[in-house]
Design a protein around this motif. Structure first.
Motif, short mmCIF file in Angstrom:
data_model
loop_
_atom_site.label_atom_id
_atom_site.label_comp_id
_atom_site.label_asym_id
_atom_site.label_seq_id
_atom_site.Cartn_x
_atom_site.Cartn_y
_atom_site.Cartn_z
N GLN A 178 0.84 -1.19 0.00
CA GLN A 178 0.00 0.00 0.00
C GLN A 178 0.88 1.25 0.00
O GLN A 178 1.77 1.39 0.83
CB GLN A 178 -0.90 0.01 1.24
CG GLN A 178 -1.84 1.21 1.29
CD GLN A 178 -2.73 1.17 2.52
OE1 GLN A 178 -2.68 0.22 3.30
NE2 GLN A 178 -3.54 2.17 2.69
N LEU A 179 0.61 2.13 -0.93
CA LEU A 179 1.40 3.35 -1.05
C LEU A 179 1.08 4.28 0.11
O LEU A 179 -0.10 4.51 0.42
CB LEU A 179 1.09 4.03 -2.38
CG LEU A 179 1.98 5.18 -2.83
CD1 LEU A 179 1.95 5.27 -4.34
CD2 LEU A 179 1.54 6.50 -2.22
N GLN A 180 2.13 4.82 0.73
CA GLN A 180 1.92 5.69 1.87
C GLN A 180 3.03 6.74 1.93
O GLN A 180 4.19 6.45 1.63
CB GLN A 180 1.92 4.87 3.17
CG GLN A 180 1.41 5.62 4.38
CD GLN A 180 1.28 4.72 5.59
OE1 GLN A 180 1.80 3.61 5.62
NE2 GLN A 180 0.57 5.18 6.61
N LEU A 181 2.65 7.95 2.32
CA LEU A 181 3.60 9.03 2.60
C LEU A 181 3.43 9.43 4.05
O LEU A 181 2.30 9.62 4.51
CB LEU A 181 3.32 10.23 1.70
CG LEU A 181 3.46 10.04 0.19
CD1 LEU A 181 2.96 11.27 -0.55
CD2 LEU A 181 4.90 9.75 -0.17
N VAL A 182 4.53 9.56 4.76
CA VAL A 182 4.47 9.93 6.17
C VAL A 182 5.40 11.10 6.42
O VAL A 182 6.62 10.99 6.25
CB VAL A 182 4.87 8.74 7.08
CG1 VAL A 182 4.82 9.17 8.55
CG2 VAL A 182 3.94 7.56 6.84
N GLU A 183 4.81 12.22 6.84
CA GLU A 183 5.59 13.40 7.17
C GLU A 183 5.98 13.39 8.64
O GLU A 183 5.24 12.86 9.49
CB GLU A 183 4.79 14.69 6.89
CG GLU A 183 4.33 14.87 5.47
CD GLU A 183 2.91 14.38 5.26
OE1 GLU A 183 2.25 14.83 4.32
OE2 GLU A 183 2.46 13.52 6.05
N SER A 184 7.09 14.01 8.93
CA SER A 184 7.54 14.17 10.31
C SER A 184 8.45 15.39 10.40
O SER A 184 8.87 15.94 9.36
CB SER A 184 8.28 12.92 10.80
OG SER A 184 9.44 12.69 10.01
N GLY A 185 8.75 15.81 11.62
CA GLY A 185 9.69 16.89 11.83
C GLY A 185 9.08 18.22 12.20
O GLY A 185 9.79 19.20 12.46
N GLY A 186 7.75 18.30 12.21
CA GLY A 186 7.11 19.54 12.59
C GLY A 186 7.25 19.81 14.08
O GLY A 186 7.75 18.99 14.84
N VAL A 197 -0.16 23.34 8.56
CA VAL A 197 0.08 21.91 8.44
C VAL A 197 0.76 21.68 7.09
O VAL A 197 0.27 22.16 6.07
CB VAL A 197 -1.22 21.10 8.55
CG1 VAL A 197 -0.92 19.61 8.38
CG2 VAL A 197 -1.90 21.35 9.88
N TYR A 198 1.86 20.99 7.11
CA TYR A 198 2.64 20.74 5.90
C TYR A 198 2.42 19.31 5.43
O TYR A 198 2.48 18.36 6.22
CB TYR A 198 4.13 20.99 6.17
CG TYR A 198 4.47 22.46 6.24
CD1 TYR A 198 4.05 23.24 7.31
CD2 TYR A 198 5.19 23.08 5.22
CE1 TYR A 198 4.34 24.59 7.37
CE2 TYR A 198 5.50 24.43 5.28
CZ TYR A 198 5.07 25.18 6.35
OH TYR A 198 5.36 26.53 6.40
N TYR A 199 2.17 19.19 4.14
CA TYR A 199 1.89 17.89 3.52
C TYR A 199 2.85 17.63 2.36
O TYR A 199 3.21 18.56 1.63
CB TYR A 199 0.48 17.87 2.94
CG TYR A 199 -0.64 18.15 3.91
CD1 TYR A 199 -1.08 19.45 4.15
CD2 TYR A 199 -1.29 17.10 4.56
CE1 TYR A 199 -2.12 19.71 5.02
CE2 TYR A 199 -2.34 17.34 5.44
CZ TYR A 199 -2.75 18.64 5.66
OH TYR A 199 -3.77 18.89 6.53
N CYS A 200 3.20 16.38 2.18
CA CYS A 200 3.89 16.03 0.95
C CYS A 200 2.92 15.30 0.02
O CYS A 200 1.90 14.75 0.47
CB CYS A 200 5.15 15.21 1.20
SG CYS A 200 4.95 13.67 2.09
N HIS A 201 3.25 15.32 -1.25
CA HIS A 201 2.33 14.85 -2.29
C HIS A 201 3.10 14.17 -3.41
O HIS A 201 4.20 14.59 -3.77
CB HIS A 201 1.55 16.04 -2.84
CG HIS A 201 0.82 15.75 -4.12
ND1 HIS A 201 1.39 15.92 -5.36
CD2 HIS A 201 -0.44 15.29 -4.33
CE1 HIS A 201 0.52 15.59 -6.29
NE2 HIS A 201 -0.60 15.20 -5.69
N TRP A 257 -1.44 11.88 -0.63
CA TRP A 257 -1.03 12.86 0.37
C TRP A 257 -0.65 12.15 1.66
O TRP A 257 -1.25 11.13 2.01
CB TRP A 257 -2.16 13.83 0.67
CG TRP A 257 -2.61 14.64 -0.50
CD1 TRP A 257 -3.58 14.30 -1.41
CD2 TRP A 257 -2.15 15.92 -0.91
NE1 TRP A 257 -3.73 15.28 -2.34
CE2 TRP A 257 -2.87 16.30 -2.06
CE3 TRP A 257 -1.19 16.80 -0.38
CZ2 TRP A 257 -2.65 17.53 -2.71
CZ3 TRP A 257 -0.98 18.01 -1.04
CH2 TRP A 257 -1.70 18.37 -2.18
N GLY A 258 0.29 12.74 2.38
CA GLY A 258 0.54 12.27 3.72
C GLY A 258 -0.49 12.82 4.67
O GLY A 258 -1.40 13.57 4.28
#
Length: 116
Positions: free
Chosen positions: A1-9, A93-97, A106-107
């Motif tokens: 399953q494709l997934q994007l996970v943001e971190s670091g905020g 809120v910051y998202y990657c795409h 989207w994450g």
């Protein structure tokens, strides 16, 4: 399953720095351009920066030029956003795409708050 996970905020004072990470799983980032977007309360989501699959081409919104730097480490399947000289108006809120096989992914987003 494709997934994007943001971190670091997090919470940072004006003038401070943060580095956001966008880690991908379920697919290989190597062949795809990746974008960072942000959404502040009451505002529409806006593009912040993007990077080509090779990393050779980058683009930035005028509001972050000279302060933010996007990069990628395909070996780690991760894209980064280094944010320096942060301002209160960067709070969002910051998202990657990624656009993968014609579908937008989207994450879940990571909160960045710039406040003294």
């Amino acid at each position: 399953q494709l997934q994007l996970v943001e971190s670091g905020g997090g919470l940072v004072q004006p003038g401070g720095s943060l580095r956001l990470s966008c880690a991908a799983s379920g697919f290989t980032l190597d062949y795809y351009a990746i974008g960072w977007f942000r959404q502040a309360p009451g505002k529409e989501r806006e593009g912040v920066s993007c990077i080509s699959s090779s990393g050779g081409v980058t683009n930035y919104a005028d509001s972050v030029k000279g302060r933010f730097t996007i990069s990628r480490d395909n070996a780690k399947n991760t894209v980064y956003l280094q944010m320096n000289s942060l301002k209160p108006e960067d709070t969002a809120v910051y998202y990657c795409h990624v656009l993968w096989d014609g579908v937008d992914y989207w994450g879940q987003g990571t909160q960045v708050t710039v406040s003294s």
